[in-house]
Enzyme design. Structure first.
Site, PDB file in Angstrom:
ATOM      1  N   SER A  10     -33.132 -12.071 -30.316  1.00  0.00           N
ATOM      2  CA  SER A  10     -32.310 -11.874 -31.513  1.00  0.00           C
ATOM      3  C   SER A  10     -32.681 -12.925 -32.546  1.00  0.00           C
ATOM      4  O   SER A  10     -33.101 -14.031 -32.207  1.00  0.00           O
ATOM      5  CB  SER A  10     -30.827 -11.999 -31.173  1.00  0.00           C
ATOM      6  OG  SER A  10     -30.027 -11.991 -32.345  1.00  0.00           O
ATOM      7  N   TYR A  62     -24.076 -16.791 -27.411  1.00  0.00           N
ATOM      8  CA  TYR A  62     -25.030 -15.696 -27.626  1.00  0.00           C
ATOM      9  C   TYR A  62     -26.305 -16.250 -28.249  1.00  0.00           C
ATOM     10  O   TYR A  62     -27.415 -15.933 -27.810  1.00  0.00           O
ATOM     11  CB  TYR A  62     -24.399 -14.637 -28.534  1.00  0.00           C
ATOM     12  CG  TYR A  62     -25.288 -13.441 -28.782  1.00  0.00           C
ATOM     13  CD1 TYR A  62     -25.382 -12.409 -27.853  1.00  0.00           C
ATOM     14  CD2 TYR A  62     -26.044 -13.336 -29.953  1.00  0.00           C
ATOM     15  CE1 TYR A  62     -26.199 -11.309 -28.081  1.00  0.00           C
ATOM     16  CE2 TYR A  62     -26.861 -12.236 -30.184  1.00  0.00           C
ATOM     17  CZ  TYR A  62     -26.934 -11.229 -29.246  1.00  0.00           C
ATOM     18  OH  TYR A  62     -27.751 -10.150 -29.463  1.00  0.00           O
TER      19      TYR A  62
END
Length: 242
Positions: free
Chosen positions: A139, A152
């Site tokens: 990501s 995350y």
């Protein structure tokens, strides 16, 4: 990709499901791995693929899934390690790092990081001689701050380092290891708080197209970024060591 075997994790929905559709459209024999058996089996039937129930956060589950894949379909030519979660469900409020429960911490690292490490351990010994590629869903949050979910961001940063390092550890291997780093993608795990800020959400089909391209021709160690539908992807070079 005709008759090539492709294994996808987190395959029952979101990015993984769209990757499976595009792989099947390209002629690949798709093996879907997910904890959601109902959705996974339905999509596998739609694509004339094969479904394997498996928890990526569990090493034994990974080993059993790969063994089942090899026995029923064959050794994968391609794998997309895509399963991922955020620290809290999308409809729940942000939790500061000091308030994150231990079970939530273990879960996000288990799925996002262990799920890739265990996948590489289970797949590489079989895929190495065959060539092909393993693409990991990281990501852009692994490169820039994500105040709404630090864990995350930490897990995705770890994946970027992992992919680069595994690729560098065996530069002459015929098996390519690379990663895709998307910006916002329109999936169920995106927090409502991010959506409410007006963050642009890329369709899953756009990101899936980059994944399929990486599987076919992305060099080993490549970290590719696709921020939004309206902008082309680009690769982020590793910093030079001096």
């Amino acid at each position: 990709m005709t008759e090539k075997i492709a294994l996808v994790t987190g395959a029952a929905s979101g990015i993984g499901a769209e990757v499976c559709r595009q792989l099947a459209d390209a002629g690949a024999r798709v093996v879907l791995m997910d904890v959601d058996a109902e959705k996974g089996q339905a999509l596998a039937a739609e694509l004339s693929g094969h479904f394997i129930a498996g928890n990526v956060a569990d090493r034994d589950s990974w080993l059993a899934a790969v063994a089942q894949c090899i026995e029923t379909v064959g050794v994968p030519d391609y794998a997309h390690l895509n399963a991922g979660v955020m620290s809290v469900p999308a409809d729940q409020p942000f939790l500061a790092i000091e308030d994150l429960p231990l079970d939530s911490y273990r879960r996000i690292l288990g799925v996002n990081l262990d799920g890739v490490v265990f996948g590489l351990q289970a797949l590489i010994p079989h895929m190495k001689a065959r060539g092909g590629a393993i693409t990991v869903t990281a990501s852009i949050a692994g490169m820039i701050p994500l105040a709404i979910d630090p864990m995350y961001a930490a897990s995705k940063a770890a994946l970027i380092g992992l992919v680069r390092s595994v690729a560098a550890a065996d530069p002459d291997s015929g098996l390519r290891i690379n990663a895709i780093c998307p910006g916002g993608v329109n999936t169920a795990i995106v927090p409502d708080a991010l959506r409410s800020q007006g963050m642009e959400m890329m369709p899953t089909r756009v990101l899936a197209g980059e994944v399929v391209d990486l599987l076919q021709q992305g060099p080993s160690g490549e970290i590719r970024v696709r921020m939004r539908e309206s902008e082309p992807a680009y690769s982020v070079p590793a910093p030079e060591v001096t």
